[in-house]
Design a protein around this motif. Sequence first.
Motif, PDB file in Angstrom:
ATOM      1  N   PHE A 153      90.228 -32.962  84.835  1.00  0.00           N
ATOM      2  CA  PHE A 153      89.803 -32.270  83.615  1.00  0.00           C
ATOM      3  C   PHE A 153      90.231 -32.944  82.317  1.00  0.00           C
ATOM      4  O   PHE A 153      89.520 -32.866  81.324  1.00  0.00           O
ATOM      5  CB  PHE A 153      90.329 -30.823  83.630  1.00  0.00           C
ATOM      6  N   SER A 198      81.319 -32.236  82.305  1.00  0.00           N
ATOM      7  CA  SER A 198      81.447 -31.042  81.472  1.00  0.00           C
ATOM      8  C   SER A 198      80.313 -30.956  80.460  1.00  0.00           C
ATOM      9  O   SER A 198      79.803 -31.966  79.985  1.00  0.00           O
ATOM     10  CB  SER A 198      82.795 -31.127  80.761  1.00  0.00           C
ATOM     11  N   ALA A 211      82.123 -30.996  76.934  1.00  0.00           N
ATOM     12  CA  ALA A 211      82.605 -29.864  76.146  1.00  0.00           C
ATOM     13  C   ALA A 211      84.139 -29.875  76.102  1.00  0.00           C
ATOM     14  O   ALA A 211      84.728 -30.096  75.050  1.00  0.00           O
ATOM     15  CB  ALA A 211      82.083 -28.562  76.721  1.00  0.00           C
ATOM     16  N   HIS A 212      84.783 -29.637  77.229  1.00  0.00           N
ATOM     17  CA  HIS A 212      86.258 -29.687  77.266  1.00  0.00           C
ATOM     18  C   HIS A 212      86.749 -30.631  78.344  1.00  0.00           C
ATOM     19  O   HIS A 212      87.826 -31.188  78.246  1.00  0.00           O
ATOM     20  CB  HIS A 212      86.835 -28.292  77.529  1.00  0.00           C
ATOM     21  N   GLY A 213      85.966 -30.770  79.391  1.00  0.00           N
ATOM     22  CA  GLY A 213      86.322 -31.667  80.477  1.00  0.00           C
ATOM     23  C   GLY A 213      85.702 -33.031  80.239  1.00  0.00           C
ATOM     24  O   GLY A 213      85.254 -33.343  79.135  1.00  0.00           O
TER      25      GLY A 213
ATOM     26  N   THR B 136      88.698 -20.262  74.243  1.00  0.00           N
ATOM     27  CA  THR B 136      88.462 -21.692  74.426  1.00  0.00           C
ATOM     28  C   THR B 136      87.039 -22.029  74.854  1.00  0.00           C
ATOM     29  O   THR B 136      86.627 -23.180  74.756  1.00  0.00           O
ATOM     30  CB  THR B 136      89.423 -22.262  75.484  1.00  0.00           C
ATOM     31  N   ASP B 137      86.290 -21.064  75.352  1.00  0.00           N
ATOM     32  CA  ASP B 137      84.860 -21.296  75.590  1.00  0.00           C
ATOM     33  C   ASP B 137      84.229 -21.521  74.213  1.00  0.00           C
ATOM     34  O   ASP B 137      84.540 -20.791  73.259  1.00  0.00           O
ATOM     35  CB  ASP B 137      84.267 -20.064  76.274  1.00  0.00           C
ATOM     36  N   ARG B 193      86.130 -29.454  70.452  1.00  0.00           N
ATOM     37  CA  ARG B 193      86.869 -30.064  71.560  1.00  0.00           C
ATOM     38  C   ARG B 193      88.223 -30.581  71.090  1.00  0.00           C
ATOM     39  O   ARG B 193      89.257 -30.342  71.715  1.00  0.00           O
ATOM     40  CB  ARG B 193      86.040 -31.207  72.166  1.00  0.00           C
ATOM     41  N   LEU B 196      90.589 -27.636  70.124  1.00  0.00           N
ATOM     42  CA  LEU B 196      91.025 -26.820  71.259  1.00  0.00           C
ATOM     43  C   LEU B 196      91.887 -27.611  72.238  1.00  0.00           C
ATOM     44  O   LEU B 196      92.742 -27.041  72.916  1.00  0.00           O
ATOM     45  CB  LEU B 196      89.821 -26.195  71.950  1.00  0.00           C
ATOM     46  N   ARG B 197      91.704 -28.926  72.308  1.00  0.00           N
ATOM     47  CA  ARG B 197      92.527 -29.724  73.209  1.00  0.00           C
ATOM     48  C   ARG B 197      94.011 -29.555  72.876  1.00  0.00           C
ATOM     49  O   ARG B 197      94.863 -29.393  73.753  1.00  0.00           O
ATOM     50  CB  ARG B 197      92.104 -31.193  73.137  1.00  0.00           C
ATOM     51  N   PHE B 200      95.166 -26.138  74.119  1.00  0.00           N
ATOM     52  CA  PHE B 200      95.349 -26.106  75.580  1.00  0.00           C
ATOM     53  C   PHE B 200      96.732 -26.621  75.951  1.00  0.00           C
ATOM     54  O   PHE B 200      97.436 -26.044  76.773  1.00  0.00           O
ATOM     55  CB  PHE B 200      94.317 -27.001  76.268  1.00  0.00           C
ATOM     56  N   LEU B 201      97.089 -27.754  75.338  1.00  0.00           N
ATOM     57  CA  LEU B 201      98.340 -28.409  75.721  1.00  0.00           C
ATOM     58  C   LEU B 201      99.552 -27.633  75.229  1.00  0.00           C
ATOM     59  O   LEU B 201     100.630 -27.744  75.794  1.00  0.00           O
ATOM     60  CB  LEU B 201      98.350 -29.849  75.186  1.00  0.00           C
ATOM     61  N   GLY B 227      84.624 -26.465  81.490  1.00  0.00           N
ATOM     62  CA  GLY B 227      85.926 -26.898  81.975  1.00  0.00           C
ATOM     63  C   GLY B 227      87.059 -26.223  81.217  1.00  0.00           C
ATOM     64  O   GLY B 227      88.230 -26.457  81.486  1.00  0.00           O
ATOM     65  N   ASN B 228      86.711 -25.343  80.280  1.00  0.00           N
ATOM     66  CA  ASN B 228      87.755 -24.672  79.494  1.00  0.00           C
ATOM     67  C   ASN B 228      88.568 -23.722  80.351  1.00  0.00           C
ATOM     68  O   ASN B 228      89.781 -23.592  80.181  1.00  0.00           O
ATOM     69  CB  ASN B 228      87.129 -23.923  78.321  1.00  0.00           C
ATOM     70  N   LEU B 231      91.220 -25.807  82.158  1.00  0.00           N
ATOM     71  CA  LEU B 231      92.349 -26.218  81.324  1.00  0.00           C
ATOM     72  C   LEU B 231      93.211 -25.010  80.973  1.00  0.00           C
ATOM     73  O   LEU B 231      94.435 -25.110  80.861  1.00  0.00           O
ATOM     74  CB  LEU B 231      91.842 -26.923  80.057  1.00  0.00           C
ATOM     75  N   LEU B 235      97.153 -25.710  82.634  1.00  0.00           N
ATOM     76  CA  LEU B 235      98.189 -26.324  81.807  1.00  0.00           C
ATOM     77  C   LEU B 235      99.367 -25.418  81.439  1.00  0.00           C
ATOM     78  O   LEU B 235     100.500 -25.878  81.431  1.00  0.00           O
ATOM     79  CB  LEU B 235      97.550 -26.905  80.530  1.00  0.00           C
TER      80      LEU B 235
END
Lengths: 224, 479
Positions: A153, A198, A211-213, B136-137, B193, B196-197, B200-201, B227-228, B231, B235
């Motif tokens: 991911f 993604s 998108a995020h992946g 996060t979507d 992206r 939000l990355r 996520f972390l 893929g949100n 993550l 994480l």
Amino acid sequence: MSEARDTVLGTIRRSLGVTGREAPRRDAVEGRIAAARPGVIPARGQLPEPARVALFCEKAEASAATVARVASAAEVPGEVARFLRDNNLPATLRRGADPDLAAMPWGGTTIDVTAGPSDGSDINGLSRAFAAVAESGTLALVSGQDNPTSLNFLPDNHIVVVAARDVAGDYEAVLGRVRDRYGKGTMPRTLNFVTGPSRSADIEQTLILGAHGPRRLHIVVVDD
Amino acid sequence: MTIHPTSPQFKDNAHRALEDRDLQKALGHVRQAFIAKRAAAAEALPEFEALRDSARDIKQHTLENLDLYIEAWEDKVTAAGGHVHYARDAAEAREAVLDICRRVGARTVTKGKSMISEEIGLNQAIEAAGLVPVETDLGEYIVQLRGEVPSHIIAPAVHLTRDQVEADFRRHHTHLDASRDISSHYSLQAEARGILRERFLAADVGVTGANFLVAETGTSVIVTNEGNGDLTQLLPRVHVVLASIEKLVPTLEDVGQLLRVLARSATGQEMSVYTTLSTGPKRPDDPDGPDEYHVVLIDNGRSSMLGTSFEEMLRCIRCGACMNHCPVYHSVGGHAYGWIYPGPMGAVLTPALIGVETAGHLPNASTFCGRCESVCPVRIPLPKLMRHWREREFERHLQPAAVRGGLGVWGWFASRPKLYRLATGLAMRALSIAGGNRGRFASLPLAKGWTDYRDMPAPQGATFQSQWKNRRAQPKRAA
Ligand code: SF4
């Protein structure tokens, strides 16, 4: 046991008009879980191996993945180097402890290969699929040290190696293999089914990859 | 309820929606995007109709044995090192999540798309507790920036145009260069992206929904394209799954059947990009994954729908096909429905969850064209269920006001055994919550004419009807 639990289960039973102690119901439920019947399986994926692998490749490409086929594991590093070069990507790669990936001749390339999970700073990730599904061009990956889930991911580009003999016709065949490996009723922490890179269409239903992946998913099918 | 329903104003909402030019432009994408794609996907799979039957039967069988499947599932979750928290209602569900957040000292909570999270008003509760919830979507992130709720169950921002999203990003992402070009769909997505990355972390707790809970293995399943959700659950130190009770299915094979109809019905994909099966927390030799895995299993009114004609609504797998094919939804969008669930599924589910007094207009938001039922992957007879609500509302208004307010309602219910069971079941649940320790009520929504003059005793335990059913269901002794 919590009061909420008793109330929820109690209301369900009252509404259904049951007690939860009925032997026929209990037997039916236990039997169904034990049998895990496959249900309706589309004919599409029920093919001999060459055609099955060809269908997998076709479906994976339809999901916006790219696919390469190589004759042996020894050819994987060369194919990965080509993919990185052709897409102007840096010659770096993060992979897990998977022994098959580790045994490949990376020394013949200029790629800087490191091992371990991703912390989000990796551009390119490499995994080995547990299996794949021809019916929809789907990869199946399991969590663990060999192929950390974060590699699926976090990197921008995900390269996945799958052996042609691991390409099944349908999901149920893969689930059967998961059961063989982990035991009935037991699962790896994560089983990822991945079909293409993604994407999102959340703005005006316009489909955009990454998108995020991963923005790119490249699949290397090993034929031997 | 933190989300205040505007369902009683459905007609006003609908009028406003029809005059909203941005909304009308955005809704054009629903008509164009979804219908042809679903039709093509269904057409391309000869077994599609047989799979719909299979999907319907799996969900129906599970509902009829829901108590036993929940128990089997719970054993497996626990065996895998996870924790199950039961919540009777929205408040208990919010509290369960906040308890976990407080215990681990969380500051940031990332969230995967989850309709049940919207239903229980979780974001507002997280904020009120001084924590930061981050959707996060992409679509959910946009509606969160705007302080809205989703207008579609799988495409939360479908009511917005690209221009509106650009304006929102410029208003909120003020730390970025004001002269940047974010005029394309691609650049907007890339900006989200990047932002939000980091979230996520940094997150301490990740909250996702579940498309399915598997009794065989104690697994939760999420299905996403971005893929949100992955993550979100991978994480942070803690993964919390929010799921309502009807998400149970017996086996992994049953998930396979449902997946084949879910994505095709929703977006016309054969499979969504990421289907993730999660079982418990990180294992001893895992290099990544959460240290804790929790499931908050939420009832919030559903258990009382079982055994009634509205039970069938609980087969819903939230694909969105019914709204994608609904002429009323196409005209007014999702927000006009006034609560969380729009379209035909909302018109049936919302009155059951928040009361027909509040949501009684929604079952009228139908032309009875039948398209929703014809595309529903689990074959829910949506028009018939809307008609049930309509009949109930219609007859309620035919009664003289004084009678209608009190015993008349009861008399009417009592002559309709299934409705009566539903109403008493729902009321029993509502009353036992509302009544608290007092055990009596000074006012009741369904029996105003009665309680104007006297207090009503709070019900204790099961209704007579359900007790009667219980007894009859017990196995007969051999003579
Ligand atoms: S009611 Fe049927 S069509 Fe509508 S969201 Fe639920 S499963 Fe999909």
